[in-house]
Write a protein that holds these residues in place. Structure first.
Motif, PDB file in Angstrom:
ATOM      1  N   SER A 275      23.783   0.511  -7.972  1.00 53.28           N
ATOM      2  CA  SER A 275      23.715   0.080  -6.578  1.00 53.28           C
ATOM      3  C   SER A 275      22.863   1.014  -5.733  1.00 53.28           C
ATOM      4  N   VAL A 276      22.368   0.453  -4.620  1.00 55.40           N
ATOM      5  CA  VAL A 276      21.688   1.206  -3.567  1.00 55.40           C
ATOM      6  C   VAL A 276      22.299   0.779  -2.246  1.00 55.40           C
ATOM      7  N   SER A 277      22.679   1.737  -1.418  1.00 53.51           N
ATOM      8  CA  SER A 277      23.247   1.427  -0.111  1.00 53.51           C
ATOM      9  C   SER A 277      22.460   2.182   0.950  1.00 53.51           C
ATOM     10  N   PHE A 278      21.691   1.444   1.764  1.00 57.13           N
ATOM     11  CA  PHE A 278      20.890   2.065   2.809  1.00 57.13           C
ATOM     12  C   PHE A 278      21.764   2.463   3.997  1.00 57.13           C
TER      13      PHE A 278
ATOM     14  N   THR B 173       0.810  -1.221   0.000  1.00 59.43           N
ATOM     15  CA  THR B 173       0.000   0.000   0.000  1.00 59.43           C
ATOM     16  C   THR B 173       0.843   1.270   0.000  1.00 59.43           C
ATOM     17  N   ASP B 174       2.158   1.125   0.258  1.00 56.55           N
ATOM     18  CA  ASP B 174       3.040   2.292   0.225  1.00 56.55           C
ATOM     19  C   ASP B 174       4.458   1.830  -0.068  1.00 56.55           C
ATOM     20  N   PHE B 175       5.219   2.699  -0.718  1.00 56.51           N
ATOM     21  CA  PHE B 175       6.636   2.469  -0.989  1.00 56.51           C
ATOM     22  C   PHE B 175       7.401   3.484  -0.160  1.00 56.51           C
ATOM     23  N   ALA B 176       8.123   3.000   0.861  1.00 52.21           N
ATOM     24  CA  ALA B 176       8.770   3.882   1.827  1.00 52.21           C
ATOM     25  C   ALA B 176      10.270   3.970   1.569  1.00 52.21           C
ATOM     26  N   LEU B 177      10.759   5.186   1.393  1.00 53.12           N
ATOM     27  CA  LEU B 177      12.187   5.421   1.232  1.00 53.12           C
ATOM     28  C   LEU B 177      12.864   5.544   2.588  1.00 53.12           C
ATOM     29  N   VAL B 178      14.140   5.175   2.636  1.00 47.51           N
ATOM     30  CA  VAL B 178      15.006   5.496   3.766  1.00 47.51           C
ATOM     31  C   VAL B 178      16.250   6.158   3.193  1.00 47.51           C
ATOM     32  N   LYS B 179      17.025   6.799   4.041  1.00 50.47           N
ATOM     33  CA  LYS B 179      18.227   7.482   3.576  1.00 50.47           C
ATOM     34  C   LYS B 179      19.158   6.478   2.908  1.00 50.47           C
ATOM     35  N   GLN B 180      19.672   6.850   1.731  1.00 49.59           N
ATOM     36  CA  GLN B 180      20.463   5.913   0.935  1.00 49.59           C
ATOM     37  C   GLN B 180      21.415   6.653   0.010  1.00 49.59           C
ATOM     38  N   LYS B 181      22.505   5.974  -0.340  1.00 54.09           N
ATOM     39  CA  LYS B 181      23.414   6.439  -1.379  1.00 54.09           C
ATOM     40  C   LYS B 181      23.216   5.554  -2.594  1.00 54.09           C
ATOM     41  N   VAL B 182      23.130   6.175  -3.766  1.00 50.32           N
ATOM     42  CA  VAL B 182      22.809   5.416  -4.967  1.00 50.32           C
ATOM     43  C   VAL B 182      23.794   5.714  -6.085  1.00 50.32           C
TER      44      VAL B 182
ATOM     45  N   VAL C 108      17.436  10.363  -0.839  1.00 48.79           N
ATOM     46  CA  VAL C 108      18.229   9.786  -1.923  1.00 48.79           C
ATOM     47  C   VAL C 108      19.406  10.700  -2.248  1.00 48.79           C
ATOM     48  N   PHE C 109      20.617  10.150  -2.112  1.00 48.97           N
ATOM     49  CA  PHE C 109      21.835  10.911  -2.355  1.00 48.97           C
ATOM     50  C   PHE C 109      22.740  10.106  -3.290  1.00 48.97           C
ATOM     51  N   VAL C 110      23.237  10.764  -4.311  1.00 47.55           N
ATOM     52  CA  VAL C 110      24.092  10.087  -5.274  1.00 47.55           C
ATOM     53  C   VAL C 110      25.474   9.885  -4.672  1.00 47.55           C
ATOM     54  N   ASP C 111      26.006   8.689  -4.816  1.00 43.68           N
ATOM     55  CA  ASP C 111      27.352   8.394  -4.344  1.00 43.68           C
ATOM     56  C   ASP C 111      28.337   9.340  -5.020  1.00 43.68           C
ATOM     57  N   GLU C 112      29.205   9.961  -4.236  1.00 48.21           N
ATOM     58  CA  GLU C 112      30.108  10.980  -4.763  1.00 48.21           C
ATOM     59  C   GLU C 112      31.041  10.448  -5.844  1.00 48.21           C
ATOM     60  N   ILE C 113      31.339   9.149  -5.834  1.00 54.05           N
ATOM     61  CA  ILE C 113      32.282   8.586  -6.801  1.00 54.05           C
ATOM     62  C   ILE C 113      31.800   8.810  -8.227  1.00 54.05           C
ATOM     63  N   LEU C 114      30.493   8.623  -8.437  1.00 58.35           N
ATOM     64  CA  LEU C 114      29.946   8.750  -9.788  1.00 58.35           C
ATOM     65  C   LEU C 114      28.930   9.886  -9.893  1.00 58.35           C
ATOM     66  N   LYS C 115      28.961  10.813  -8.943  1.00 55.02           N
ATOM     67  CA  LYS C 115      27.924  11.839  -8.889  1.00 55.02           C
ATOM     68  C   LYS C 115      27.825  12.645 -10.169  1.00 55.02           C
ATOM     69  N   ASP C 116      28.962  13.137 -10.672  1.00 51.05           N
ATOM     70  CA  ASP C 116      28.934  14.006 -11.842  1.00 51.05           C
ATOM     71  C   ASP C 116      28.563  13.259 -13.109  1.00 51.05           C
TER      72      ASP C 116
END
Length: 246
Positions: A60-63, A47-56, A171-179
């Motif tokens: 990959s996704v890293s919670f 009934t819902d899709f819940a996000l948590v803080k993550q680097k993407v 949702v935060f982009v991993d700095e390695i591949l951010k740009d």
């Protein structure tokens, strides 16, 4: 209105939860992950899709561990049991393939291997979807299950303003591949003013030279994981997984 509980094993989404999942997927060329929230008497109905803080990144996704703990505490405080909020791991894949990567399989085993049951669901950029139900009790086992968007159940409307806030907060982009991999940098503009999204069949996260340069920077273990990801995430993947609508 008909009884919404189904006897046949099938992962079902409310239209609102499905719309939110697609919205989060289309915000970025990176992966986005979260947990499915279900009803206590219908554990395969999300009934819902819940996000948590993550680097993407695009692969990959890293919670954040602290964010997961906070999410669990909030859900328990809201009166939910773990099987209502901690059994459905749902995330997106850029491109056409929803097939689990080696990293996905390792994460599913590591995080959900001790649960009595769990579901891994992946939706690709072009709409292909993969869902698998795993049982860890008794002899154990797992099976792919169909996905169904159930319009016969009551559901709330979309809330894109709230969804944008949730995306920006978690949702935060991993700095390695951010740009290289970030598709959309959100600001305070309304949704209508955001730049148009690219079609799933035409985007390229990295040029060939960029990709080679990034791979060269990786340590041997990271490089092998990246190569393993590419082996199962080809844009030439042609199998179709149908989403049913009711």
């Amino acid at each position: 209105m008909k009884n919404c509980i189904q006897k046949k094993p099938m992962l079902r989404f409310s239209p609102t939860a499905w719309a939110k999942l697609l919205f989060m997927r289309d915000m970025t060329h990176n992966e986005v992950g979260g947990f499915g929230i279900t009803k206590p008497d219908d554990l395969l109905f999300v009934t819902d899709f819940a996000l948590v803080k993550q680097k993407v990144t695009s692969i990959s996704v890293s919670f954040d561990d602290e964010a997961i703990s906070g999410f669990f505490e909030d859900q328990v405080a809201a009166g939910r049991k773990p099987h209502e909020f901690a059994r459905h791991w749902i995330h997106t894949h850029p491109g056409a393939s929803p097939e689990p990567s080696l990293t996905d399989e390792r994460t599913f085993e590591r995080v959900f291997g001790s649960s009595d049951w769990a579901v891994m669901a992946i939706i690709a950029q072009d709409g292909n979807i993969y869902a698998r139900l795993r049982f860890n009790t008794g002899p154990g086992g797992e099976v792919k299950i169909p996905v169904y968007v159930d319009y016969d159940c009551e559901f709330a409307g979309s809330d894109t303003d709230l969804w944008i806030q949730q995306y920006k907060a978690n949702v935060f982009v991993d700095e390695i591949l951010k740009d290289k991999s970030e598709k959309l940098i959100l600001n305070d503009k309304p949704l209508a003013d955001l730049p148009p999204l690219k079609s799933s069949g035409s985007f390229s996260l990295l040029t060939s030279d960029d990709l080679i340069a990034e791979v060269d920077k990786m340590d041997p273990v990271e490089r092998q994981l990246f190569i393993d990801e590419l082996a199962v995430r080809s844009d030439f993947w042609e199998q179709e997984d149908e989403v049913l609508y009711g």
